[in-house]
Design a protein around this motif. Structure first.
Motif, PDB file in Angstrom:
ATOM      1  N   PHE A 165       0.836  -1.211   0.000  1.00 39.33           N
ATOM      2  CA  PHE A 165       0.000   0.000   0.000  1.00 39.33           C
ATOM      3  C   PHE A 165       0.868   1.257   0.000  1.00 39.33           C
ATOM      4  O   PHE A 165       0.606   2.217  -0.744  1.00 39.33           O
ATOM      5  N   LEU A 166       1.889   1.262   0.836  1.00 40.73           N
ATOM      6  CA  LEU A 166       2.764   2.436   0.895  1.00 40.73           C
ATOM      7  C   LEU A 166       3.410   2.710  -0.469  1.00 40.73           C
ATOM      8  O   LEU A 166       3.482   3.864  -0.909  1.00 40.73           O
ATOM      9  N   LEU A 167       3.849   1.654  -1.141  1.00 40.12           N
ATOM     10  CA  LEU A 167       4.596   1.840  -2.384  1.00 40.12           C
ATOM     11  C   LEU A 167       3.701   1.984  -3.618  1.00 40.12           C
ATOM     12  O   LEU A 167       4.112   2.567  -4.611  1.00 40.12           O
ATOM     13  N   HIS A 168       2.479   1.449  -3.550  1.00 41.50           N
ATOM     14  CA  HIS A 168       1.630   1.433  -4.755  1.00 41.50           C
ATOM     15  C   HIS A 168       0.234   1.997  -4.522  1.00 41.50           C
ATOM     16  O   HIS A 168      -0.594   1.964  -5.431  1.00 41.50           O
ATOM     17  N   GLY A 169      -0.027   2.488  -3.318  1.00 41.19           N
ATOM     18  CA  GLY A 169      -1.383   2.941  -2.994  1.00 41.19           C
ATOM     19  C   GLY A 169      -1.763   4.269  -3.622  1.00 41.19           C
ATOM     20  O   GLY A 169      -2.936   4.655  -3.587  1.00 41.19           O
ATOM     21  N   GLY A 170      -0.782   4.985  -4.186  1.00 40.21           N
ATOM     22  CA  GLY A 170      -1.088   6.237  -4.878  1.00 40.21           C
ATOM     23  C   GLY A 170      -1.473   7.393  -3.974  1.00 40.21           C
ATOM     24  O   GLY A 170      -2.110   8.350  -4.423  1.00 40.21           O
ATOM     25  N   VAL A 171      -1.088   7.292  -2.685  1.00 36.97           N
ATOM     26  CA  VAL A 171      -1.464   8.362  -1.752  1.00 36.97           C
ATOM     27  C   VAL A 171      -0.239   9.099  -1.213  1.00 36.97           C
ATOM     28  O   VAL A 171      -0.348   9.895  -0.287  1.00 36.97           O
ATOM     29  N   GLY A 172       0.912   8.807  -1.784  1.00 36.58           N
ATOM     30  CA  GLY A 172       2.137   9.445  -1.296  1.00 36.58           C
ATOM     31  C   GLY A 172       2.847   8.632  -0.228  1.00 36.58           C
ATOM     32  O   GLY A 172       3.806   9.111   0.388  1.00 36.58           O
ATOM     33  N   GLY A 173       2.396   7.411  -0.011  1.00 34.96           N
ATOM     34  CA  GLY A 173       3.022   6.558   0.993  1.00 34.96           C
ATOM     35  C   GLY A 173       4.453   6.195   0.652  1.00 34.96           C
ATOM     36  O   GLY A 173       5.261   5.941   1.553  1.00 34.96           O
ATOM     37  N   ASP A 174       4.778   6.161  -0.632  1.00 32.63           N
ATOM     38  CA  ASP A 174       6.150   5.826  -1.033  1.00 32.63           C
ATOM     39  C   ASP A 174       7.138   6.868  -0.509  1.00 32.63           C
ATOM     40  O   ASP A 174       8.210   6.531   0.003  1.00 32.63           O
ATOM     41  N   ALA A 175       6.763   8.138  -0.603  1.00 32.13           N
ATOM     42  CA  ALA A 175       7.634   9.202  -0.089  1.00 32.13           C
ATOM     43  C   ALA A 175       7.725   9.130   1.437  1.00 32.13           C
ATOM     44  O   ALA A 175       8.799   9.339   2.017  1.00 32.13           O
ATOM     45  N   LEU A 226       7.500   6.445   3.230  1.00 31.41           N
ATOM     46  CA  LEU A 226       8.369   5.311   3.554  1.00 31.41           C
ATOM     47  C   LEU A 226       9.841   5.662   3.331  1.00 31.41           C
ATOM     48  O   LEU A 226      10.692   5.377   4.185  1.00 31.41           O
ATOM     49  N   ARG A 227      10.144   6.285   2.216  1.00 34.33           N
ATOM     50  CA  ARG A 227      11.548   6.634   1.935  1.00 34.33           C
ATOM     51  C   ARG A 227      12.077   7.634   2.963  1.00 34.33           C
ATOM     52  O   ARG A 227      13.206   7.502   3.443  1.00 34.33           O
ATOM     53  N   ASP A 228      11.270   8.629   3.288  1.00 36.26           N
ATOM     54  CA  ASP A 228      11.700   9.613   4.295  1.00 36.26           C
ATOM     55  C   ASP A 228      11.901   8.946   5.654  1.00 36.26           C
ATOM     56  O   ASP A 228      12.841   9.263   6.393  1.00 36.26           O
ATOM     57  N   TYR A 229      10.988   8.036   5.985  1.00 39.18           N
ATOM     58  CA  TYR A 229      11.088   7.330   7.275  1.00 39.18           C
ATOM     59  C   TYR A 229      12.386   6.540   7.340  1.00 39.18           C
ATOM     60  O   TYR A 229      13.113   6.583   8.346  1.00 39.18           O
ATOM     61  N   LEU A 230      12.711   5.805   6.260  1.00 43.50           N
ATOM     62  CA  LEU A 230      13.943   5.007   6.246  1.00 43.50           C
ATOM     63  C   LEU A 230      15.176   5.912   6.316  1.00 43.50           C
ATOM     64  O   LEU A 230      16.155   5.594   7.000  1.00 43.50           O
ATOM     65  N   ALA A 231      15.123   7.022   5.611  1.00 42.87           N
ATOM     66  CA  ALA A 231      16.255   7.963   5.646  1.00 42.87           C
ATOM     67  C   ALA A 231      16.456   8.500   7.067  1.00 42.87           C
ATOM     68  O   ALA A 231      17.591   8.601   7.550  1.00 42.87           O
ATOM     69  N   ASP A 232      15.353   8.833   7.732  1.00 46.56           N
ATOM     70  CA  ASP A 232      15.456   9.343   9.107  1.00 46.56           C
ATOM     71  C   ASP A 232      15.938   8.249  10.058  1.00 46.56           C
ATOM     72  O   ASP A 232      16.712   8.510  10.982  1.00 46.56           O
ATOM     73  N   LEU A 233      15.466   7.024   9.824  1.00 47.66           N
ATOM     74  CA  LEU A 233      15.866   5.897  10.671  1.00 47.66           C
ATOM     75  C   LEU A 233      17.363   5.617  10.553  1.00 47.66           C
ATOM     76  O   LEU A 233      17.999   5.157  11.509  1.00 47.66           O
ATOM     77  N   HIS A 282       2.217   7.474  12.332  1.00 51.78           N
ATOM     78  CA  HIS A 282       1.911   8.880  12.607  1.00 51.78           C
ATOM     79  C   HIS A 282       2.084   9.713  11.337  1.00 51.78           C
ATOM     80  O   HIS A 282       1.242  10.557  11.003  1.00 51.78           O
ATOM     81  N   ARG A 283       3.172   9.455  10.619  1.00 51.14           N
ATOM     82  CA  ARG A 283       3.428  10.205   9.386  1.00 51.14           C
ATOM     83  C   ARG A 283       2.376   9.878   8.320  1.00 51.14           C
ATOM     84  O   ARG A 283       1.924  10.760   7.595  1.00 51.14           O
ATOM     85  N   LEU A 284       2.002   8.602   8.244  1.00 55.06           N
ATOM     86  CA  LEU A 284       1.017   8.204   7.255  1.00 55.06           C
ATOM     87  C   LEU A 284      -0.335   8.846   7.562  1.00 55.06           C
ATOM     88  O   LEU A 284      -1.055   9.271   6.651  1.00 55.06           O
ATOM     89  N   VAL A 321      -3.084  10.489   5.034  1.00 54.49           N
ATOM     90  CA  VAL A 321      -4.246   9.618   4.768  1.00 54.49           C
ATOM     91  C   VAL A 321      -5.133   9.640   6.008  1.00 54.49           C
ATOM     92  O   VAL A 321      -4.736   9.150   7.062  1.00 54.49           O
ATOM     93  N   PRO A 322      -6.337  10.199   5.909  1.00 52.61           N
ATOM     94  CA  PRO A 322      -7.195  10.331   7.097  1.00 52.61           C
ATOM     95  C   PRO A 322      -7.481   8.998   7.779  1.00 52.61           C
ATOM     96  O   PRO A 322      -7.497   8.916   8.998  1.00 52.61           O
ATOM     97  N   SER A 323      -7.726   7.952   6.988  1.00 53.52           N
ATOM     98  CA  SER A 323      -8.040   6.644   7.569  1.00 53.52           C
ATOM     99  C   SER A 323      -7.187   5.573   6.886  1.00 53.52           C
ATOM    100  O   SER A 323      -7.635   4.918   5.930  1.00 53.52           O
ATOM    101  N   PRO A 324      -5.958   5.388   7.364  1.00 55.68           N
ATOM    102  CA  PRO A 324      -5.040   4.449   6.696  1.00 55.68           C
ATOM    103  C   PRO A 324      -5.598   3.030   6.596  1.00 55.68           C
ATOM    104  O   PRO A 324      -5.424   2.366   5.573  1.00 55.68           O
TER     105      PRO A 324
END
Ligand SMILES: [Zn+2]
Length: 269
Positions: A209-219, A221-228, A239-241, A245-248
């Protein structure tokens, strides 16, 4: 399946008096080096076996999809020629581990993969090698995300991470009203937890869903990994999602059903 920071008796010698007089050794008659992989086996493997080609290429896929750097750290892959030998080895040296076809282990100094040669060796090695590639560059990866990404990248290249087994499992539970996806629940899992098959499937679904859901989840995820990579104490991904997305959970359910419809899995809706 991953195990982290486990002291390995077998690496570095057989001096322990508790070990048998005829130790069951690791495979090692043949060695193939395909950076960053070093593959040990007791049977010959062609250096350019297509499975090894795919494993090497998978590192590039992970880098591209997740915007992660390469690491020079080697991944040591031990291939057992039979299920029997693999099981005897694991029972002897890792008796507390659950029964699995393959394992990834991270020690203070090495990234290790144990696998058995068989019908599902390609899937197993893609899964475990993904753990190794991720752990080489992202410390403190949450368990659910580590497994979700491994389930995503264990399918053959060109499948877009579509893991039909997991999709069918999540969908079936949704249709029966048994599945209540909750990312915050998965985030509460700790590294020592043994995830259930349903949790593996749900972790995969969140990653897809994060990578293909079309809601910006890919960004996200990438930002989260970079911060991690910079700091383990980052705010949870949920929290970031939730900020975009109002209702993940609802969005995940929609994504799963849409994916099932596209891939022709039967649904009741
Ligand atoms: Zn795993």
């Amino acid at each position: 399946m991953r195990f982290v920071c486990i002291a390995l008796l077998l690496i570095g010698g057989w001096g322990c008096s508790a070990l048998p007089t005829r130790p069951l050794s690791l495979p090692g008659r043949y060695t193939v080096v395909r950076e960053p992989l070093v593959v040990y086996s007791d049977f010959p493997i062609e250096p350019h076996h297509r499975l090894l080609d795919e494993l090497v290429a998978r590192r590039g896929d992970i880098r591209r999809v997740l915007d992660l750097p390469y690491s020079d750290e080697r991944v040591h892959v031990y291939l057992f020629e039979s299920t029997d030998r693999f099981n005897r080895f694991m029972r002897l040296y890792h008796p507390n581990m659950p029964s699995r076809r393959a394992f990834f282990l991270e020690t203070d100094t090495r990234l290790l993969v144990y696998a058995q040669w068989g019908d599902r060796v390609a899937e197993d090695l893609r899964h475990e090698a993904t753990h190794a590639y991720l752990h080489a560059v992202v410390p403190n990866l949450p368990l659910w995300l580590d497994e979700g990404l491994a389930e995503y990248f264990e399918v053959p290249r060109g499948y877009g991470g579509l893991n039909r087994e997991n999709l069918a499992a999540v969908l079936a539970r949704m249709e029966r009203g048994e599945c209540n996806p909750c990312l915050r629940r998965l985030e509460r899992l700790v590294p020592t937890d043994d995830m259930s098959h349903d949790e593996y499937a749900e972790a995969w679904a969140w990653v897809h869903f994060l990578l293909h859901g079309g809601v910006g989840g890919d960004a996200v995820l990438r930002d989260y990994l970079a911060d991690l990579r910079r700091d383990a104490a980052v705010e949870p991904l949920s929290h970031r999602l939730g900020l975009i997305v109002p209702s993940p959970e609802e969005a995940l359910g929609h994504h799963v059903r849409q994916l099932a419809a596209i891939t022709m899995l039967p649904t009741t809706q």
